[in-house]
Design an enzyme around this catalytic site. Sequence first.
Site, mmCIF file in Angstrom:
data_model
loop_
_atom_site.group_PDB
_atom_site.id
_atom_site.type_symbol
_atom_site.label_atom_id
_atom_site.label_comp_id
_atom_site.label_asym_id
_atom_site.label_seq_id
_atom_site.Cartn_x
_atom_site.Cartn_y
_atom_site.Cartn_z
ATOM 1 N N LYS A 185 -0.834 -2.462 -1.446
ATOM 2 C CA LYS A 185 -0.428 -3.058 -0.188
ATOM 3 C C LYS A 185 0.346 -2.034 0.646
ATOM 4 C CE LYS A 185 0.124 -7.510 -0.281
ATOM 5 N NZ LYS A 185 0.676 -8.884 -0.470
ATOM 6 N N ASP A 235 -6.129 -8.029 6.257
ATOM 7 C CA ASP A 235 -4.879 -8.772 6.439
ATOM 8 C C ASP A 235 -4.559 -9.052 7.899
ATOM 9 O OD1 ASP A 235 -2.472 -9.966 5.556
ATOM 10 O OD2 ASP A 235 -1.379 -8.125 6.026
#
Length: 303
Positions: A185, A235
Amino acid sequence: MREVAAGLPGDPGPDPAAIARVVAAALDEDLGPEPGRDVTSQSTIPADEQGSADLVARADGVVAGLVVVPVVLDAVADRLGLGRASVEVVVPDGTRVARGDVLARLVGPVQVLLVAERTLLNLASRASGVATHTRRWADALAGTGALVLDTRKTTPGLRALEKYAVRCGGGTNKRMGLYDVAMVKDNHVAAAGSVTAAVEAVRARFPDVAIQVEADTADQALEAIAAGATFLLLDNMPTPLLAEVVAAVRAGEATGGRIELEATGNLTLDRAREVATTGVDYLSVGGLTHSSPILDLALDLTA
């Protein structure tokens, strides 16, 4: 009435050891130090009194967590030194139920039934709430080819049960924890210096695990693929940008191989199908486990 198994058909169910730990902790809370006591039930009900009770739905939904009912009953019986109660399951986990439906019938020492009542209701109601919420997402995505995924945003101690409940509702589990899948991430990218560096670092340290990479932009997505990632989390992308990134990734699959794509962040039921039509494989929804209200269940003594 035919007797049926409690669990979701074809599913191994939640980890028994995890459920045993949850039940033990819940009973510790309710009964105090082992063996514990229920000062009301043990004062008003003879230890040898037998009875029966129905586990009943008080609202429409999808049932899950019936697999914990005998575990709770057995644990209570063992703690209090009483005979064990039996459970006749009427409908298995994963079944749509209506208000008033009987889910299971319990027979045994009344003290056991009443001492176990709140713990088994807390767990089954929680699981059924997750399953009911998940079913709404699964129904919204029906026919699109996309699946709804859960996340690690689970209640501490209840992950095995809540992820099982997601499966009962027609959803799919993602990773179970930090140990089984690497998920690169933004903070990992910042620490490593780039997407490529982060992917290479994981591959060098843990070559046996699958690697998933979060991408906020098309450039990040393509960099991750070039680094060898085969699963991308797209995302917080507006639908038009998401569609563009999906198209760009799919265009390269003829030579580079299949890439699994997940939409994540700011997803709502009313735009679920819209997101699915971009061509993603999955929609991940943390709210399945962190924001599902319980399904109201009750235990009613019948004799």
